[in-house]
Design a protein around this motif. Structure first.
Motif, PDB file in Angstrom:
ATOM      1  N   HIS A 169      53.681  51.837  35.186  1.00  0.00           N
ATOM      2  CA  HIS A 169      54.180  50.797  36.083  1.00  0.00           C
ATOM      3  C   HIS A 169      53.169  50.459  37.179  1.00  0.00           C
ATOM      4  O   HIS A 169      53.492  49.728  38.121  1.00  0.00           O
ATOM      5  N   TRP A 215      39.783  44.119  37.226  1.00  0.00           N
ATOM      6  CA  TRP A 215      40.940  44.987  37.022  1.00  0.00           C
ATOM      7  C   TRP A 215      41.284  45.029  35.540  1.00  0.00           C
ATOM      8  O   TRP A 215      41.058  44.083  34.799  1.00  0.00           O
ATOM      9  N   ARG A 235      50.226  48.618  39.062  1.00  0.00           N
ATOM     10  CA  ARG A 235      49.791  47.213  39.032  1.00  0.00           C
ATOM     11  C   ARG A 235      48.449  47.083  38.332  1.00  0.00           C
ATOM     12  O   ARG A 235      48.205  46.105  37.626  1.00  0.00           O
ATOM     13  N   ALA A 236      47.548  48.044  38.548  1.00  0.00           N
ATOM     14  CA  ALA A 236      46.248  48.048  37.873  1.00  0.00           C
ATOM     15  C   ALA A 236      45.961  49.461  37.388  1.00  0.00           C
ATOM     16  O   ALA A 236      46.072  50.428  38.151  1.00  0.00           O
ATOM     17  N   VAL A 254      44.882  45.659  33.820  1.00  0.00           N
ATOM     18  CA  VAL A 254      46.294  45.814  34.139  1.00  0.00           C
ATOM     19  C   VAL A 254      47.062  46.119  32.858  1.00  0.00           C
ATOM     20  O   VAL A 254      46.570  45.871  31.752  1.00  0.00           O
TER      21      VAL A 254
END
Length: 508
Positions: free
Chosen positions: A292, A319, A294-295, A321
């Motif tokens: 969960h 990033w 974000r990145a 993700v």
């Protein structure tokens, strides 16, 4: 004009590899040979080259036909030879003494850099060793080429160069290519043979179009077989009904009719041919967990260096993700594998300069050398006790990926490349990662295995950073693309410009 004819060829090694194979090769035919690992492609090429005999059938070659055969293995005796000397060794002693200039012409034809020509094969990459073997074949001036997995160990630039060489041959020059590289087959072939234990299929089409045609033909066979079985079942129901009536009535006519219906059903069942089903060389399944964060990975202008410390490129700010499948694009030596190794090390350390790793990251690392599977540990030892599985479950898991019971207690280094790749994928499945780091994952997989891996990666929530030279695999799995060039890492919309640059000799 036919230069090669196969008539009713068959090979049985315990079980049939292929049977009743008839085929002709004419000038201009560029035949792609497609089958799963271990299903007879190399055996068929050896038979065509005159290096092996079929169990049944006949091979007829046109008078004086010179066949050049690129095999997968490199003779051990050649490993100390410099590149040029290894090629010169392919000529007869008289030719080597009086026509050594032919070697330099072929080295130029295949764009072998001058600085590599005097290096021993032991000091060269697997890709350049492969090119040395191809150069040895080509210097003998064959009339026909047989190429067994010619793109093995080649990077995209060298694959593009090989494609340019083959497509630049005279239009009437024939060749047969056994390969699992779908994009390569599409570029260099105009016919495709799907080699099967029974009823092999030949289409005058390159791979992708031939694959669509064979799938349609197999589906038609399946419908036809179903209809015939349904018809036979109907006849048997009628026969059973008449038999009961005949018994109750004592009618000899109904007894005869019952026998006729049963015989018709038997004839239909005897002649009906079930649709082909490709037997699996072993399952490939992945089992990803979710994160969960974000990145998963944050790149803060990290530097990627060569083994000698030279700066190769800086990443800028990027990033990865959840759900991203990022493909790293770059010329050979640009630093793709170094970047994967840098991120893997940062995950292990919990971070690094210019790199932030989410605490929830569980990595699944596949390295192209399969280094963890090259030792004396057996497949059973590599799985048992490490992933909470019972011994019986371990045996079943290994059998499911194509490793027979007899091979499970032998050193993993003795497995075939395809078996070791499937074993590595099994280990990844048991780890249940949420970020895959995949360095050339299709190197040892047949087309069936490549497509299975593609399906698994494209499942929801699978996240990955991928390095691959397989264009079909890249196109199928990538959702984002990072291109290495001029000391920096840039995000691009798709890989096509990069591929085109390789094909045009731009090198990326």
């Amino acid at each position: 004009m036919t230069i090669l004819t196969l008539k009713d060829i068959g090979v049985t090694l315990g079980a049939p590899l292929f049977t009743d194979l008839s085929l002709t090769l004419s000038p201009g035919d560029r035949l792609g040979l497609v089958a799963a690992n271990g299903r007879g492609k190399s055996t068929l090429l050896r038979i065509i080259a005159g290096e092996a005999e079929p169990t049944t059938g006949d091979v007829t070659r046109s008078r004086g036909l010179r066949i050049g055969h690129l095999v997968q293995e490199i003779p051990e005796r050649l490993m100390p030879f410099p590149f040029r000397a290894a090629v010169l060794d392919a000529l007869s002693p008289d030719q080597a003494e009086n026509e050594s200039w032919r070697v330099d012409i072929v080295l130029d034809d295949l764009s072998v850099p001058g600085e590599l020509r005097d290096r021993p094969l032991t000091a060269l990459s697997g890709g350049w060793r492969r090119m040395a073997m191809l150069t040895r074949v080509w210097v003998t001036e064959p009339d026909c080429l047989l190429l067994d997995e010619p793109t093995n160990h080649l990077d995209l630039e060298r694959i593009a160069g090989l494609e340019a060489f083959l497509t630049g041959l005279p239009r009437n020059f024939p060749l047969i290519v056994a390969s699992h590289d779908r994009a390569f087959l599409d570029r260099v072939t105009n016919r495709t043979l799907f080699l099967r234990p029974e009823a092999s299929r030949d289409f005058a089409l390159p791979y992708s179009r031939a694959r669509a045609a064979v799938d349609e033909a197999d589906a038609a066979d399946a419908r036809r077989f179903g209809n015939e079985m349904q018809k036979a079942a109907g006849l048997r129901r009628q026969a059973a009904k008449l038999k009961n009536i005949g018994i109750n009535s004592g009618s000899d006519l109904l007894t005869v009719k019952t026998k006729q219906l049963s015989e018709r059903a038997e004839r239909i069942e005897a002649t009906a041919r079930p649709a082909h089903r490709e037997g699996s060389a072993g399952d490939i399944r992945l089992d990803a967990t979710r994160s969960h964060a974000r990145a998963l990975v944050t790149l803060e202008d990290a530097g990627v260096t060569a083994p000698d410390g030279r700066m190769l490129f800086r990443t800028g700010r990027k990033w990865i993700v959840p759900g991203d499948r990022v493909v790293l694009l770059g010329a050979n030596g640009a630093g793709k594998s170094r970047a994967l190794a840098l991120i893997a090390a940062a995950i292990s350390a919990g971070g690094a300069e210019g790199l932030r790793i989410a605490a929830s990251v569980v990595p699944g690392i596949f390295d192209q050398g399969l280094t963890g599977l090259n030792g004396a540990d057996t497949p059973f030892e590599l799985i048992a006790g490490n992933y909470g599985q019972s011994d019986q479950t371990v045996r079943g898991l290994l059998a499911g990926v194509g490793i027979a019971i007899a091979a499970q207690d032998r050193p993993a280094r003795n497995l075939s490349g395809g078996q070791r790749a499937r074993l590595a994928m099994l280990i990844l499945r048991l780890i249940r990662p949420n970020l895959y780091l995949l360095d050339e994952p299709t190197n040892h997989l047949d087309i069936e295995g490549q497509e299975a891996l593609e399906r698994e990666l494209m499942a929801e929530d699978v996240s990955a950073l991928i390095v691959s030279h397989d264009r079909a695999f890249i196109r199928a799995t990538g959702t984002r693309f990072w291109r290495i060039g001029k000391g920096r890492l840039d995000e691009v919309d798709d890989p096509e410009a990069f591929f085109a640059g390789m094909e045009g000799g731009g090198g990326g």
